[in-house]
Design a protein around this motif. Structure first.
Motif, PDB file in Angstrom:
ATOM      1  N   ILE A 155       0.815  -1.226   0.000  1.00 20.83           N
ATOM      2  CA  ILE A 155       0.000   0.000   0.000  1.00 20.83           C
ATOM      3  C   ILE A 155       0.845   1.270   0.000  1.00 20.83           C
ATOM      4  CG2 ILE A 155      -1.750   1.290   1.288  1.00 20.83           C
ATOM      5  CD1 ILE A 155      -2.838  -1.493   2.204  1.00 20.83           C
ATOM      6  N   LYS A 156       1.860   1.344   0.849  1.00 23.69           N
ATOM      7  CA  LYS A 156       2.684   2.564   0.920  1.00 23.69           C
ATOM      8  C   LYS A 156       3.369   2.875  -0.412  1.00 23.69           C
ATOM      9  CE  LYS A 156       3.887   3.074   5.774  1.00 23.69           C
ATOM     10  NZ  LYS A 156       4.214   4.446   6.100  1.00 23.69           N
ATOM     11  N   ARG A 157       3.678   1.854  -1.166  1.00 26.56           N
ATOM     12  CA  ARG A 157       4.362   2.062  -2.451  1.00 26.56           C
ATOM     13  C   ARG A 157       3.456   2.741  -3.483  1.00 26.56           C
ATOM     14  NH1 ARG A 157       9.147  -1.473  -3.299  1.00 26.56           N
ATOM     15  NH2 ARG A 157       9.566  -2.423  -1.272  1.00 26.56           N
ATOM     16  N   LEU A 158       2.164   2.705  -3.243  1.00 31.31           N
ATOM     17  CA  LEU A 158       1.224   3.352  -4.162  1.00 31.31           C
ATOM     18  C   LEU A 158       1.213   4.872  -4.007  1.00 31.31           C
ATOM     19  CD1 LEU A 158      -1.818   0.942  -3.719  1.00 31.31           C
ATOM     20  CD2 LEU A 158      -0.161   0.976  -5.606  1.00 31.31           C
ATOM     21  N   PHE A 159       1.630   5.366  -2.856  1.00 28.82           N
ATOM     22  CA  PHE A 159       1.480   6.793  -2.566  1.00 28.82           C
ATOM     23  C   PHE A 159       2.786   7.574  -2.572  1.00 28.82           C
ATOM     24  CE2 PHE A 159      -2.303   4.783  -0.903  1.00 28.82           C
ATOM     25  CZ  PHE A 159      -3.284   5.595  -1.438  1.00 28.82           C
ATOM     26  N   ARG A 160       3.819   7.083  -1.963  1.00 28.60           N
ATOM     27  CA  ARG A 160       5.124   7.755  -1.927  1.00 28.60           C
ATOM     28  C   ARG A 160       5.032   9.205  -1.429  1.00 28.60           C
ATOM     29  NH1 ARG A 160       8.780   4.223  -3.237  1.00 28.60           N
ATOM     30  NH2 ARG A 160       8.441   2.773  -4.926  1.00 28.60           N
ATOM     31  N   ARG A 161       4.281   9.420  -0.390  1.00 28.03           N
ATOM     32  CA  ARG A 161       4.138  10.756   0.186  1.00 28.03           C
ATOM     33  C   ARG A 161       5.351  11.082   1.056  1.00 28.03           C
ATOM     34  NH1 ARG A 161      -0.539  12.941   4.349  1.00 28.03           N
ATOM     35  NH2 ARG A 161      -0.297  15.129   3.802  1.00 28.03           N
ATOM     36  N   GLN A 162       5.840  12.304   0.939  1.00 33.78           N
ATOM     37  CA  GLN A 162       6.952  12.744   1.770  1.00 33.78           C
ATOM     38  C   GLN A 162       6.484  12.963   3.208  1.00 33.78           C
ATOM     39  OE1 GLN A 162       8.827  16.181   0.089  1.00 33.78           O
ATOM     40  NE2 GLN A 162       9.769  15.011  -1.549  1.00 33.78           N
ATOM     41  N   ILE A 195      12.338  14.555   7.889  1.00 37.73           N
ATOM     42  CA  ILE A 195      13.049  13.346   7.499  1.00 37.73           C
ATOM     43  C   ILE A 195      13.221  12.393   8.681  1.00 37.73           C
ATOM     44  CG2 ILE A 195      15.259  12.451   6.672  1.00 37.73           C
ATOM     45  CD1 ILE A 195      15.397  14.893   4.856  1.00 37.73           C
ATOM     46  N   ALA A 196      13.567  12.930   9.838  1.00 34.92           N
ATOM     47  CA  ALA A 196      13.849  12.076  11.000  1.00 34.92           C
ATOM     48  C   ALA A 196      13.004  12.451  12.207  1.00 34.92           C
ATOM     49  CB  ALA A 196      15.329  12.155  11.348  1.00 34.92           C
ATOM     50  N   GLY A 197      11.908  13.154  12.005  1.00 31.21           N
ATOM     51  CA  GLY A 197      11.078  13.576  13.124  1.00 31.21           C
ATOM     52  C   GLY A 197      11.539  14.911  13.669  1.00 31.21           C
ATOM     53  N   ASP A 198      10.748  15.447  14.561  1.00 34.67           N
ATOM     54  CA  ASP A 198      11.061  16.717  15.214  1.00 34.67           C
ATOM     55  C   ASP A 198      12.359  16.551  16.001  1.00 34.67           C
ATOM     56  OD1 ASP A 198      11.017  18.748  17.388  1.00 34.67           O
ATOM     57  OD2 ASP A 198       9.053  19.239  16.538  1.00 34.67           O
ATOM     58  N   GLU A 199      13.257  17.494  15.881  1.00 34.56           N
ATOM     59  CA  GLU A 199      14.568  17.387  16.541  1.00 34.56           C
ATOM     60  C   GLU A 199      14.467  17.304  18.066  1.00 34.56           C
ATOM     61  OE1 GLU A 199      15.667  22.127  16.597  1.00 34.56           O
ATOM     62  OE2 GLU A 199      16.271  20.919  14.889  1.00 34.56           O
ATOM     63  N   ARG A 200      13.320  17.655  18.626  1.00 34.91           N
ATOM     64  CA  ARG A 200      13.140  17.561  20.080  1.00 34.91           C
ATOM     65  C   ARG A 200      12.915  16.128  20.549  1.00 34.91           C
ATOM     66  NH1 ARG A 200       8.431  22.022  20.341  1.00 34.91           N
ATOM     67  NH2 ARG A 200       8.057  21.072  18.313  1.00 34.91           N
ATOM     68  N   GLN A 240      14.311   6.794  12.252  1.00 31.66           N
ATOM     69  CA  GLN A 240      14.002   7.348  10.941  1.00 31.66           C
ATOM     70  C   GLN A 240      13.421   6.251  10.054  1.00 31.66           C
ATOM     71  OE1 GLN A 240      17.212   9.440   9.082  1.00 31.66           O
ATOM     72  NE2 GLN A 240      16.240   9.416   7.081  1.00 31.66           N
ATOM     73  N   PRO A 241      12.152   6.390   9.643  1.00 32.73           N
ATOM     74  CA  PRO A 241      11.519   5.366   8.803  1.00 32.73           C
ATOM     75  C   PRO A 241      12.105   5.357   7.386  1.00 32.73           C
ATOM     76  CG  PRO A 241       9.899   6.831   9.809  1.00 32.73           C
ATOM     77  CD  PRO A 241      11.238   7.440  10.017  1.00 32.73           C
ATOM     78  N   SER A 242      11.973   4.220   6.730  1.00 33.06           N
ATOM     79  CA  SER A 242      12.487   4.102   5.362  1.00 33.06           C
ATOM     80  C   SER A 242      11.358   4.054   4.324  1.00 33.06           C
ATOM     81  CB  SER A 242      13.353   2.844   5.242  1.00 33.06           C
ATOM     82  OG  SER A 242      12.594   1.694   5.548  1.00 33.06           O
ATOM     83  N   THR A 243      10.107   4.018   4.771  1.00 34.81           N
ATOM     84  CA  THR A 243       8.983   3.957   3.834  1.00 34.81           C
ATOM     85  C   THR A 243       8.338   5.329   3.707  1.00 34.81           C
ATOM     86  OG1 THR A 243       7.484   3.329   5.628  1.00 34.81           O
ATOM     87  CG2 THR A 243       8.508   1.533   4.366  1.00 34.81           C
ATOM     88  N   SER A 244       7.389   5.430   2.790  1.00 36.38           N
ATOM     89  CA  SER A 244       6.707   6.703   2.587  1.00 36.38           C
ATOM     90  C   SER A 244       5.773   7.003   3.760  1.00 36.38           C
ATOM     91  CB  SER A 244       5.935   6.688   1.266  1.00 36.38           C
ATOM     92  OG  SER A 244       4.843   5.810   1.341  1.00 36.38           O
ATOM     93  N   SER A 245       5.278   8.216   3.777  1.00 36.86           N
ATOM     94  CA  SER A 245       4.504   8.700   4.919  1.00 36.86           C
ATOM     95  C   SER A 245       3.068   8.183   4.962  1.00 36.86           C
ATOM     96  CB  SER A 245       4.495  10.232   4.893  1.00 36.86           C
ATOM     97  OG  SER A 245       4.005  10.779   6.083  1.00 36.86           O
ATOM     98  N   PHE A 246       2.451   7.998   3.799  1.00 38.37           N
ATOM     99  CA  PHE A 246       1.028   7.640   3.760  1.00 38.37           C
ATOM    100  C   PHE A 246       0.838   6.216   3.266  1.00 38.37           C
ATOM    101  CE2 PHE A 246      -3.176   7.368   1.894  1.00 38.37           C
ATOM    102  CZ  PHE A 246      -3.959   8.009   2.842  1.00 38.37           C
ATOM    103  N   PRO A 247       0.009   5.465   3.975  1.00 40.15           N
ATOM    104  CA  PRO A 247      -0.620   5.699   5.275  1.00 40.15           C
ATOM    105  C   PRO A 247       0.331   5.307   6.409  1.00 40.15           C
ATOM    106  CG  PRO A 247      -1.466   3.659   4.349  1.00 40.15           C
ATOM    107  CD  PRO A 247      -0.494   4.236   3.343  1.00 40.15           C
ATOM    108  N   VAL A 285       5.464  13.483  17.106  1.00 34.57           N
ATOM    109  CA  VAL A 285       6.919  13.566  16.933  1.00 34.57           C
ATOM    110  C   VAL A 285       7.291  14.038  15.520  1.00 34.57           C
ATOM    111  CG1 VAL A 285       7.381  11.834  18.715  1.00 34.57           C
ATOM    112  CG2 VAL A 285       7.235  11.113  16.308  1.00 34.57           C
ATOM    113  N   ARG A 286       6.302  14.391  14.750  1.00 34.76           N
ATOM    114  CA  ARG A 286       6.426  14.939  13.397  1.00 34.76           C
ATOM    115  C   ARG A 286       7.085  13.980  12.400  1.00 34.76           C
ATOM    116  NH1 ARG A 286       7.407  20.771  15.337  1.00 34.76           N
ATOM    117  NH2 ARG A 286       5.426  21.756  14.819  1.00 34.76           N
ATOM    118  N   ILE A 287       6.769  12.715  12.522  1.00 36.90           N
ATOM    119  CA  ILE A 287       7.268  11.756  11.545  1.00 36.90           C
ATOM    120  C   ILE A 287       6.152  11.399  10.556  1.00 36.90           C
ATOM    121  CG2 ILE A 287       6.810   9.496  12.613  1.00 36.90           C
ATOM    122  CD1 ILE A 287      10.227  10.655  11.369  1.00 36.90           C
ATOM    123  N   HIS A 288       4.921  11.850  10.861  1.00 38.40           N
ATOM    124  CA  HIS A 288       3.761  11.657   9.987  1.00 38.40           C
ATOM    125  C   HIS A 288       2.890  12.908  10.010  1.00 38.40           C
ATOM    126  CE1 HIS A 288       3.645   7.542   8.535  1.00 38.40           C
ATOM    127  NE2 HIS A 288       4.051   7.107   9.709  1.00 38.40           N
TER     128      HIS A 288
END
Length: 188
Positions: free
Chosen positions: A88-95, A99-104, A109-116, A155-158
């Motif tokens: 499913i994730k390969r169908l969307f490729r959303r950024q 890249i690695a979440g909020d610096e706080r 760091q995930p290697s797949t796309s954002s959606f879903p 955490v701003r990764i999605h």
């Protein structure tokens, strides 16, 4: 933070981007609270590889649930992850929003796309199946699922819309997996 809607949503794109920006602004009001930061960062880590759901299965077995339920649930969670991350994730490729979440927050760091969202999908998937196995604890299963899912935009990764999409996918995949679980309705 600027949000881009998942590709292929046409006219809904601007509304989804606006929703994501609104949700991030609401979460920003909570970020920096030491308790919230700890809860959501921990939930994000426990959602990696669905660790939380495997721990729940083990705890249920220790508490008297049949071991075969834990084995089936773990196998199904693995299958759900494979379908989502390699299909499913390969169908969307959303950024992702970062890249690695909020610096706080220290998150993987995930290697797949954002959606879903995989965390949201596995959370809804597991909560739905666990509810079939143990209806009395449904509020607990869905509360854990909600915290794990919400941890990802926290955490701003999605984006928040990734979580909504992930929850929908997780619910649908759980409905498909119920026959494998061999439980038609909650008996406990």
């Amino acid at each position: 933070m600027s949000s881009t809607a998942p590709p292929g949503l046409g006219a809904l794109g601007p509304q989804i981007a606006a929703f994501d920006e609104w949700a991030d602004a609401q979460l920003e009001r909570l970020r920096g609270n030491p308790v919230a930061d700890k809860v959501f960062t921990t939930a994000s880590h426990l959602g990696d590889m669905s660790v939380i759901w495997h721990l729940v299965s083990v705890a249920r077995t220790v508490g008297g649930a049949p071991p075969v339920e834990a084995l089936r649930l773990s196998a199904l969670i693995g299958a759900e992850s494979l379908v989502l991350n390699q299909g499913i994730k390969r169908l969307f490729r959303r950024q992702r929003p970062t890249i690695a979440g909020d610096e706080r927050f220290d998150v993987r760091q995930p290697s797949t796309s954002s959606f879903p969202s995989g965390h949201a999908s596995s959370a809804m998937f597991a909560a739905t199946l666990l509810t079939r196995l143990d209806r009395r604890r449904a509020p607990l299963w869905y509360a854990i699922a909600g915290i794990v899912a919400l941890s990802r935009p926290y955490v701003r990764i999605h984006h928040a819309s990734d979580i909504v999409g992930g929850a929908i996918v997780g619910r649908l995949l759980a409905r498909l997996a119920m026959p494998v679980l061999r439980i038609n309705r909650a008996t406990r």
